[in-house]
Design a protein around this motif. Structure first.
Motif, PDB file in Angstrom:
ATOM      1  N   HIS A   8       0.929  -1.294   0.078  1.00 23.97           N
ATOM      2  CA  HIS A   8      -0.024   0.039  -0.161  1.00 23.97           C
ATOM      3  C   HIS A   8       0.821   1.130  -0.048  1.00 23.97           C
ATOM      4  O   HIS A   8       2.141   1.430   0.033  1.00 23.97           O
ATOM      5  CB  HIS A   8      -1.055  -0.007   1.255  1.00 23.97           C
ATOM      6  N   GLY A   9       0.097   2.534  -0.162  1.00 23.13           N
ATOM      7  CA  GLY A   9       0.912   3.780  -0.157  1.00 23.13           C
ATOM      8  C   GLY A   9       0.721   4.369   0.987  1.00 23.13           C
ATOM      9  O   GLY A   9       0.398   4.118   2.216  1.00 23.13           O
ATOM     10  N   TRP A  15      -5.027  -3.049   5.163  1.00 27.50           N
ATOM     11  CA  TRP A  15      -6.505  -3.208   5.270  1.00 27.50           C
ATOM     12  C   TRP A  15      -7.016  -2.566   3.917  1.00 27.50           C
ATOM     13  O   TRP A  15      -7.797  -3.325   3.267  1.00 27.50           O
ATOM     14  CB  TRP A  15      -7.269  -3.056   6.408  1.00 27.50           C
ATOM     15  N   MET A  16      -6.261  -1.584   3.574  1.00 29.98           N
ATOM     16  CA  MET A  16      -6.824  -0.656   2.386  1.00 29.98           C
ATOM     17  C   MET A  16      -6.403  -1.432   1.145  1.00 29.98           C
ATOM     18  O   MET A  16      -7.341  -1.358   0.086  1.00 29.98           O
ATOM     19  CB  MET A  16      -5.987   0.590   2.247  1.00 29.98           C
ATOM     20  N   MET A  17      -5.732  -2.738   0.893  1.00 31.39           N
ATOM     21  CA  MET A  17      -5.759  -3.404  -0.093  1.00 31.39           C
ATOM     22  C   MET A  17      -6.613  -4.724  -0.227  1.00 31.39           C
ATOM     23  O   MET A  17      -6.371  -5.567  -1.007  1.00 31.39           O
ATOM     24  CB  MET A  17      -4.267  -3.973  -0.210  1.00 31.39           C
ATOM     25  N   ALA A  18      -7.373  -4.850   0.989  1.00 31.65           N
ATOM     26  CA  ALA A  18      -8.111  -6.135   1.109  1.00 31.65           C
ATOM     27  C   ALA A  18      -9.080  -6.446  -0.074  1.00 31.65           C
ATOM     28  O   ALA A  18      -9.173  -7.695  -0.356  1.00 31.65           O
ATOM     29  CB  ALA A  18      -9.285  -5.878   2.526  1.00 31.65           C
ATOM     30  N   LEU A  64       5.133  -8.451  -7.534  1.00 36.91           N
ATOM     31  CA  LEU A  64       5.061  -7.337  -6.439  1.00 36.91           C
ATOM     32  C   LEU A  64       3.942  -6.317  -7.085  1.00 36.91           C
ATOM     33  O   LEU A  64       4.304  -5.922  -8.336  1.00 36.91           O
ATOM     34  CB  LEU A  64       6.516  -6.700  -6.346  1.00 36.91           C
ATOM     35  N   VAL A  65       3.098  -5.863  -6.507  1.00 37.28           N
ATOM     36  CA  VAL A  65       2.254  -4.909  -6.815  1.00 37.28           C
ATOM     37  C   VAL A  65       2.123  -3.592  -5.691  1.00 37.28           C
ATOM     38  O   VAL A  65       2.063  -3.895  -4.837  1.00 37.28           O
ATOM     39  CB  VAL A  65       0.678  -5.616  -6.953  1.00 37.28           C
ATOM     40  N   GLY A  66       2.468  -2.407  -6.333  1.00 37.25           N
ATOM     41  CA  GLY A  66       2.454  -1.350  -5.301  1.00 37.25           C
ATOM     42  C   GLY A  66       1.842  -0.308  -5.785  1.00 37.25           C
ATOM     43  O   GLY A  66       1.498   0.048  -6.895  1.00 37.25           O
ATOM     44  N   HIS A  67       0.997   0.501  -4.722  1.00 37.60           N
ATOM     45  CA  HIS A  67       0.056   1.506  -5.000  1.00 37.60           C
ATOM     46  C   HIS A  67       0.878   2.801  -4.487  1.00 37.60           C
ATOM     47  O   HIS A  67       1.273   2.809  -3.374  1.00 37.60           O
ATOM     48  CB  HIS A  67      -1.192   1.235  -4.396  1.00 37.60           C
ATOM     49  N   SER A  68       1.137   3.821  -5.337  1.00 34.42           N
ATOM     50  CA  SER A  68       1.518   5.046  -4.774  1.00 34.42           C
ATOM     51  C   SER A  68       2.971   4.736  -4.247  1.00 34.42           C
ATOM     52  O   SER A  68       3.865   4.242  -4.903  1.00 34.42           O
ATOM     53  CB  SER A  68       0.478   5.737  -4.038  1.00 34.42           C
ATOM     54  N   GLY A  93       0.027   4.166 -10.105  1.00 30.04           N
ATOM     55  CA  GLY A  93      -0.092   5.562  -9.539  1.00 30.04           C
ATOM     56  C   GLY A  93       1.231   5.917  -8.802  1.00 30.04           C
ATOM     57  O   GLY A  93       1.091   6.862  -8.018  1.00 30.04           O
ATOM     58  N   THR A  94       2.181   5.377  -8.900  1.00 26.68           N
ATOM     59  CA  THR A  94       3.699   5.608  -8.330  1.00 26.68           C
ATOM     60  C   THR A  94       4.384   6.702  -8.841  1.00 26.68           C
ATOM     61  O   THR A  94       4.798   6.583 -10.113  1.00 26.68           O
ATOM     62  CB  THR A  94       4.480   4.481  -8.289  1.00 26.68           C
TER      63      THR A  94
END
Length: 207
Positions: A8-9, A15-18, A64-68, A93-94
């Motif tokens: 997450h970012g 929990w935001m990635m749930a 690997l998956v990353g937000h911001s 959105g990174t």
């Protein structure tokens, strides 16, 4: 079946990635979510903990998956460690070129508290995509989000990150999705694009 680690970012926790994790699991993936206190350490520290998290489970392949900012943590880790299982990388959105929002707010009182120890990292960004890993970028184009407190951007953006901030040398593919920065985490279309890239190394165009 693939092993996926979601990161997450800024200002968020795992929990935001749930919802994204649940949707990816229904597509047949094994998913783990890395949760970390975003403001409490710099990228090196977060990347060290992510490295330990990834290595905690033996797997032949790990995407690997990353937000911001989560994408920045991933890039930092991949630049500093070479003992990780192979896999693809999706950034969502990174701000790999450095964050315009952080730059605009730099002179305001409380700036250091708001962004914590990651402040300088958010200003610098990265030059190239990780060597030896197919990497894709999902870019939001719906201008809505907290980033607007720094003023309107005069270019396509997702409300927090401009499309130009996501440009990184060596990316294998990019795709624009009509979502805001935060909406990426709950968008079924974004999950479809993540799944497509992890399976094929290319995004679905015209989705």
């Amino acid at each position: 079946m693939s092993d996926i680690v979601l990161v997450h970012g800024l200002w968020n926790r795992g929990w935001m990635m749930a919802r994204m994790a649940k949707r990816l699991r229904t597509r047949g993936h094994q998913v783990r979510v890395f949760s970390y206190p975003t403001r409490a350490d710099n990228l090196d520290g977060h990347a060290d903990h992510l490295h330990s998290f990834v290595r905690a489970e033996e797997t032949a392949e790990c995407h690997l998956v990353g937000h911001s900012m989560g994408g920045l943590v991933i890039l930092n880790m991949l630049n500093r460690y070479d003992d990780l299982p192979p896999g693809r990388v999706v950034l969502m959105g990174t701000p790999v070129k450095g964050s315009n929002v952080v730059k605009r707010l730099k002179g305001l009182p409380g700036h250091g508290f708001v962004f914590g120890k990651t402040r300088e990292n958010l200003l610098k960004g990265f030059q190239v995509s990780p060597s030896g890993r197919e990497t894709g970028m999902i870019r939001g184009t719906r201008e809505f989000g907290l980033g607007q407190i720094a003023g309107r951007q005069n270019e396509p953006n997702d409300g927090s990150v401009c499309v130009s901030e996501t440009e990184l040398e060596g990316l294998n593919d990019t795709v624009d999705v009509q979502v805001s920065h935060s909406e990426m985490l709950i968008s079924a279309e974004v999950v479809e694009q993540v799944d497509q890239f992890l399976l094929c190394g290319k995004f679905k165009k015209g989705a």
